[in-house]
Design a protein around this motif. Structure first.
Motif, mmCIF file in Angstrom:
data_model
loop_
_atom_site.group_PDB
_atom_site.id
_atom_site.type_symbol
_atom_site.label_atom_id
_atom_site.label_comp_id
_atom_site.label_asym_id
_atom_site.label_seq_id
_atom_site.Cartn_x
_atom_site.Cartn_y
_atom_site.Cartn_z
ATOM 1 N N ASN A 148 1.033 -1.194 0.133
ATOM 2 C CA ASN A 148 -0.137 0.110 0.092
ATOM 3 C C ASN A 148 0.674 1.119 -0.131
ATOM 4 O OD1 ASN A 148 -2.505 -1.023 0.260
ATOM 5 N ND2 ASN A 148 -2.190 -1.349 2.514
ATOM 6 N N THR A 162 2.848 7.840 -0.655
ATOM 7 C CA THR A 162 0.962 6.779 -0.663
ATOM 8 C C THR A 162 1.293 6.147 0.261
ATOM 9 O OG1 THR A 162 -0.794 6.386 -1.452
ATOM 10 C CG2 THR A 162 0.941 6.027 -2.751
ATOM 11 N N THR A 163 0.242 5.833 1.064
ATOM 12 C CA THR A 163 -0.030 5.058 2.221
ATOM 13 C C THR A 163 -0.792 4.273 1.808
ATOM 14 O OG1 THR A 163 -0.500 6.631 3.966
ATOM 15 C CG2 THR A 163 1.290 6.306 4.068
ATOM 16 N N ASN A 164 -1.888 4.564 1.007
ATOM 17 C CA ASN A 164 -3.584 4.161 1.627
ATOM 18 C C ASN A 164 -3.279 3.637 -0.928
ATOM 19 O OD1 ASN A 164 -3.657 6.482 0.069
ATOM 20 N ND2 ASN A 164 -4.987 6.985 1.648
ATOM 21 N N SER A 165 -2.582 3.083 -1.232
ATOM 22 C CA SER A 165 -2.382 1.906 -2.776
ATOM 23 C C SER A 165 -2.969 3.477 -3.322
ATOM 24 C CB SER A 165 -3.445 1.465 -2.875
ATOM 25 O OG SER A 165 -2.970 0.419 -1.568
ATOM 26 N N SER A 167 -4.694 6.354 -2.417
ATOM 27 C CA SER A 167 -6.507 6.960 -2.608
ATOM 28 C C SER A 167 -5.375 8.547 -2.173
ATOM 29 C CB SER A 167 -7.109 6.202 -1.516
ATOM 30 O OG SER A 167 -7.324 5.155 -1.617
#
Length: 283
Positions: A148, A162-165, A167
């Motif tokens: 992610n 990014t840490t949420n793929s 988003s």
């Protein structure tokens, strides 16, 4: 300083010559040698050369055959860009964005950067060329164990994470003087070391922006930067100066190593065996 301007002008003269631009012969040689060329000098040399051909949209007709005007489109792109950079007399900037930012930080070392502003985009969101105004990404790198989390480097927008793929994104280099990123290296122990290496400069930018003896490109490379706190702060590892115009094209770790790293640059290949504390030039 004079030799600096001359070097920049000649470098672009060579760029145009290598790309079959015969119109450079029309440039005033005295201004070329002294680094005093203005935007109008380039425009006149270019337009005088192509005027007999009646070029339209990059093509001309000869003996009933439609022929591409080599380099016409590239010059027009540069001309449009340069129009925003020269002063009212057509003079190019004598320093780069990087150098001016360094001067500012030296003069105001305690000057904070506001994070409370509420900004709204008022620029273009579309373009006739279909690029939609979203810019360009040079490189992407992934977290060694978390799918992610990944990073992207852009030509003039810096390093983003990014840490949420994908988003949402956070920029990590807004306080750096150079925002062009063409290489990212994440060691296998990132989870414990929080170490990131980035190679600076835009590998697809070229030297065309240096026309006129000034330094008008905001994406000059300054070598390899290293962070040991996940990108909050950066230190110079492999150091270049903006005037050298070297770009780091790629960064690769040696197999199964977190300390040996290779940098492919426009000035050859460099190696570090001590996590970037020192580098040696291999080629």
């Amino acid at each position: 300083m004079k030799s600096f301007f001359v070097t920049l002008t000649l470098s672009v003269f060579v760029w145009f010559t290598c790309n079959a631009q015969s119109w450079v012969d029309n440039l005033p040689q005295d201004k070329l040698q002294n680094g005093e060329l203005k935007l109008q000098d380039f425009q006149k040399a270019f337009n005088d050369y192509w005027e007999p051909y009646n070029v339209e949209n990059g093509y001309y007709v000869e003996n009933g055959e439609k022929i591409k005007a080599s380099g016409w489109k590239q010059f027009k792109r540069w001309e449009w860009k340069a129009g925003f950079l020269v002063d009212g007399m057509g003079n190019f900037p004598k320093t780069s964005t990087t150098e001016e930012m360094e001067k500012y930080f030296d003069k105001y070392p305690e000057s904070p950067k506001s994070t409370s502003g509420n900004w709204t985009n008022i620029g273009y969101n579309t373009s006739n060329g279909g690029a939609e105004g979203v810019g360009r990404v040079n490189v992407i790198a992934f977290h060694p164990s978390n799918n992610n989390i990944f990073w992207v480097g852009s030509p003039s927008g810096g390093l983003w994470k990014t840490t949420n793929s994908g988003s949402s994104w956070t920029v990590l280099t807004d306080n750096n003087t150079v925002l062009g990123v063409s290489a990212i290296a994440i060691p296998s122990n990132y989870s414990t070391s929080s170490t990131i290496y980035i190679g600076t400069g835009d590998r697809d930018g070229g030297s065309v922006w240096s026309l006129g003896g000034g330094n008008t490109h905001d994406n000059e490379g300054i070598g390899v930067l290293k962070s040991t706190d996940g990108g909050s702060t950066w230190t110079s590892s492999l150091s270049f100066t903006p005037s050298q115009k070297y770009v780091v094209y790629d960064l690769l770790f040696a197999p199964s190593s977190i300390t040996t790293l290779y940098a492919a640059t426009s000035n050859g290949i460099y190696e570090t065996t001590n996590s970037g504390s020192s580098w040696s030039q291999l080629t």
